[in-house]
Every structure is written in structure tokens, then in C-alpha cells.
Design a protein around this motif. Structure first.
Motif, PDB file in Angstrom:
ATOM      1  N   LEU A 276       0.825  -1.210   0.000  1.00  9.57           N
ATOM      2  CA  LEU A 276       0.000   0.000   0.000  1.00  9.57           C
ATOM      3  C   LEU A 276       0.858   1.258   0.000  1.00  9.57           C
ATOM      4  O   LEU A 276       0.599   2.202  -0.756  1.00  9.57           O
ATOM      5  CB  LEU A 276      -0.938  -0.004   1.203  1.00  9.57           C
ATOM      6  N   ALA A 277       1.882   1.271   0.831  1.00 10.89           N
ATOM      7  CA  ALA A 277       2.770   2.439   0.884  1.00 10.89           C
ATOM      8  C   ALA A 277       3.525   2.595  -0.433  1.00 10.89           C
ATOM      9  O   ALA A 277       3.726   3.719  -0.909  1.00 10.89           O
ATOM     10  CB  ALA A 277       3.744   2.316   2.054  1.00 10.89           C
ATOM     11  N   GLY A 278       3.920   1.496  -1.036  1.00  8.56           N
ATOM     12  CA  GLY A 278       4.613   1.558  -2.325  1.00  8.56           C
ATOM     13  C   GLY A 278       3.729   2.112  -3.425  1.00  8.56           C
ATOM     14  O   GLY A 278       4.172   2.928  -4.244  1.00  8.56           O
ATOM     15  N   ASP A 279       2.473   1.681  -3.442  1.00  7.60           N
ATOM     16  CA  ASP A 279       1.529   2.221  -4.426  1.00  7.60           C
ATOM     17  C   ASP A 279       1.318   3.716  -4.203  1.00  7.60           C
ATOM     18  O   ASP A 279       1.277   4.499  -5.156  1.00  7.60           O
ATOM     19  CB  ASP A 279       0.194   1.481  -4.356  1.00  7.60           C
ATOM     20  N   ALA A 280       1.180   4.105  -2.949  1.00 12.03           N
ATOM     21  CA  ALA A 280       0.996   5.526  -2.633  1.00 12.03           C
ATOM     22  C   ALA A 280       2.224   6.332  -3.042  1.00 12.03           C
ATOM     23  O   ALA A 280       2.108   7.423  -3.604  1.00 12.03           O
ATOM     24  CB  ALA A 280       0.718   5.704  -1.143  1.00 12.03           C
ATOM     25  N   LYS A 281       3.399   5.775  -2.789  1.00 14.47           N
ATOM     26  CA  LYS A 281       4.640   6.464  -3.164  1.00 14.47           C
ATOM     27  C   LYS A 281       4.687   6.695  -4.672  1.00 14.47           C
ATOM     28  O   LYS A 281       5.060   7.784  -5.130  1.00 14.47           O
ATOM     29  CB  LYS A 281       5.847   5.648  -2.717  1.00 14.47           C
TER      30      LYS A 281
ATOM     31  N   ILE B  52      -2.408  12.792  -5.810  1.00 18.35           N
ATOM     32  CA  ILE B  52      -2.342  12.842  -4.348  1.00 18.35           C
ATOM     33  C   ILE B  52      -3.607  12.234  -3.754  1.00 18.35           C
ATOM     34  O   ILE B  52      -3.545  11.485  -2.771  1.00 18.35           O
ATOM     35  CB  ILE B  52      -2.132  14.291  -3.864  1.00 18.35           C
ATOM     36  N   ASP B  53      -4.736  12.546  -4.374  1.00 17.40           N
ATOM     37  CA  ASP B  53      -6.010  11.988  -3.908  1.00 17.40           C
ATOM     38  C   ASP B  53      -6.039  10.470  -4.022  1.00 17.40           C
ATOM     39  O   ASP B  53      -6.698   9.802  -3.219  1.00 17.40           O
ATOM     40  CB  ASP B  53      -7.176  12.603  -4.676  1.00 17.40           C
ATOM     41  N   LYS B  54      -5.349   9.912  -5.005  1.00 14.13           N
ATOM     42  CA  LYS B  54      -5.262   8.454  -5.133  1.00 14.13           C
ATOM     43  C   LYS B  54      -4.370   7.861  -4.043  1.00 14.13           C
ATOM     44  O   LYS B  54      -4.614   6.755  -3.575  1.00 14.13           O
ATOM     45  CB  LYS B  54      -4.705   8.067  -6.504  1.00 14.13           C
ATOM     46  N   ALA B  55      -3.329   8.587  -3.669  1.00 13.61           N
ATOM     47  CA  ALA B  55      -2.382   8.090  -2.665  1.00 13.61           C
ATOM     48  C   ALA B  55      -2.979   8.090  -1.261  1.00 13.61           C
ATOM     49  O   ALA B  55      -2.658   7.222  -0.448  1.00 13.61           O
ATOM     50  CB  ALA B  55      -1.110   8.936  -2.690  1.00 13.61           C
ATOM     51  N   THR B  56      -3.837   9.039  -0.987  1.00 14.68           N
ATOM     52  CA  THR B  56      -4.344   9.222   0.374  1.00 14.68           C
ATOM     53  C   THR B  56      -5.051   7.995   0.944  1.00 14.68           C
ATOM     54  O   THR B  56      -4.711   7.553   2.049  1.00 14.68           O
ATOM     55  CB  THR B  56      -5.235  10.477   0.442  1.00 14.68           C
ATOM     56  N   PRO B  57      -6.017   7.378   0.241  1.00 11.49           N
ATOM     57  CA  PRO B  57      -6.657   6.196   0.838  1.00 11.49           C
ATOM     58  C   PRO B  57      -5.714   5.009   0.982  1.00 11.49           C
ATOM     59  O   PRO B  57      -5.888   4.185   1.884  1.00 11.49           O
ATOM     60  CB  PRO B  57      -7.818   5.882  -0.110  1.00 11.49           C
ATOM     61  N   GLN B  58      -4.719   4.919   0.120  1.00 12.97           N
ATOM     62  CA  GLN B  58      -3.747   3.835   0.259  1.00 12.97           C
ATOM     63  C   GLN B  58      -2.945   4.006   1.553  1.00 12.97           C
ATOM     64  O   GLN B  58      -2.725   3.034   2.290  1.00 12.97           O
ATOM     65  CB  GLN B  58      -2.817   3.805  -0.953  1.00 12.97           C
TER      66      GLN B  58
END
Length: 103
Positions: free
Chosen positions: A13-18, A40-46
């Protein structure tokens, strides 16, 4: 859920957000601020889901007296999540600077 599965889920999850945050920075560099915000909005829920796993599956269980196995994988997951949160903060600041510079 075992700690190894939790660690891998947090890392994923953190990798996808990164990756989303890095894409946001590239878009902002190109002056595409709306698209950057969408990344950024895509990263937030991850990041939120990874944080929930950390809190509910690790911290809460241990606080309730359960002995969890601690290993390098868990340490890496914690580190990766925290550095990605810091990256998010920095990306937001850099994007704000880009928006000032590119006016």
C-alpha cells in the motif's frame, strides 16, 4: 492475520501511494496541477489503509497483550510507511511552490 502478511500489505500500500506521489510531483513540474492533485487523492486512501493495518493489526493487538513476532520485515514496513507519509507532505509543499513559480 500474521505479521508477515500485515507487513507485506503495508509495504504494498505504501509503495503504491509512493508511486502516485512521485507521479503527482512530475505532473506539477509540468504545470498540471489538477492532475497532480488527483494523484495525491489516489495516494491518500492507500496510506490510510496502511495506517489502519499498522494501528489495528499491530499496535492495538500488542497493546492488548498479544505478543507479536517482530522482524526486519515489520521494521521495513513501518519505515516505508512513515517515509511515504513524509514524502506526501513534501510533495504537497513542492507542488505549492511550483504553483507559485509557474504563475
Amino acid at each position: 492475520m500474521n505479521t508477515e502478511k500485515i507487513a507485506f500489505d503495508i509495504i504494498s500500500l505504501a509503495g503504491d501511494a509512493k508511486a502516485e506521489l512521485q507521479a503527482a510531483l512530475k505532473l506539477a513540474h509540468q504545470g498540471k496541477f489538477t492532475e497532480a492533485q488527483a494523484q495525491i487523492d489516489k495516494a491518500t486512501p492507500q496510506l490510510q489503509k496502511a495506517h489502519e493495518l499498522q494501528t489495528q493489526e499491530l499496535l492495538t493487538r500488542e497493546a492488548n497483550g498479544e505478543k507479536l513476532s517482530f522482524n526486519v520485515l515489520i521494521s521495513h514496513a513501518q519505515d516505508y510507511l512513515m517515509t511515504t507519509y513524509i514524502l506526501k507532505d513534501m510533495v504537497i509543499e513542492i507542488i505549492q511552490l511550483y504553483s507559485i513559480i509557474k504563475k
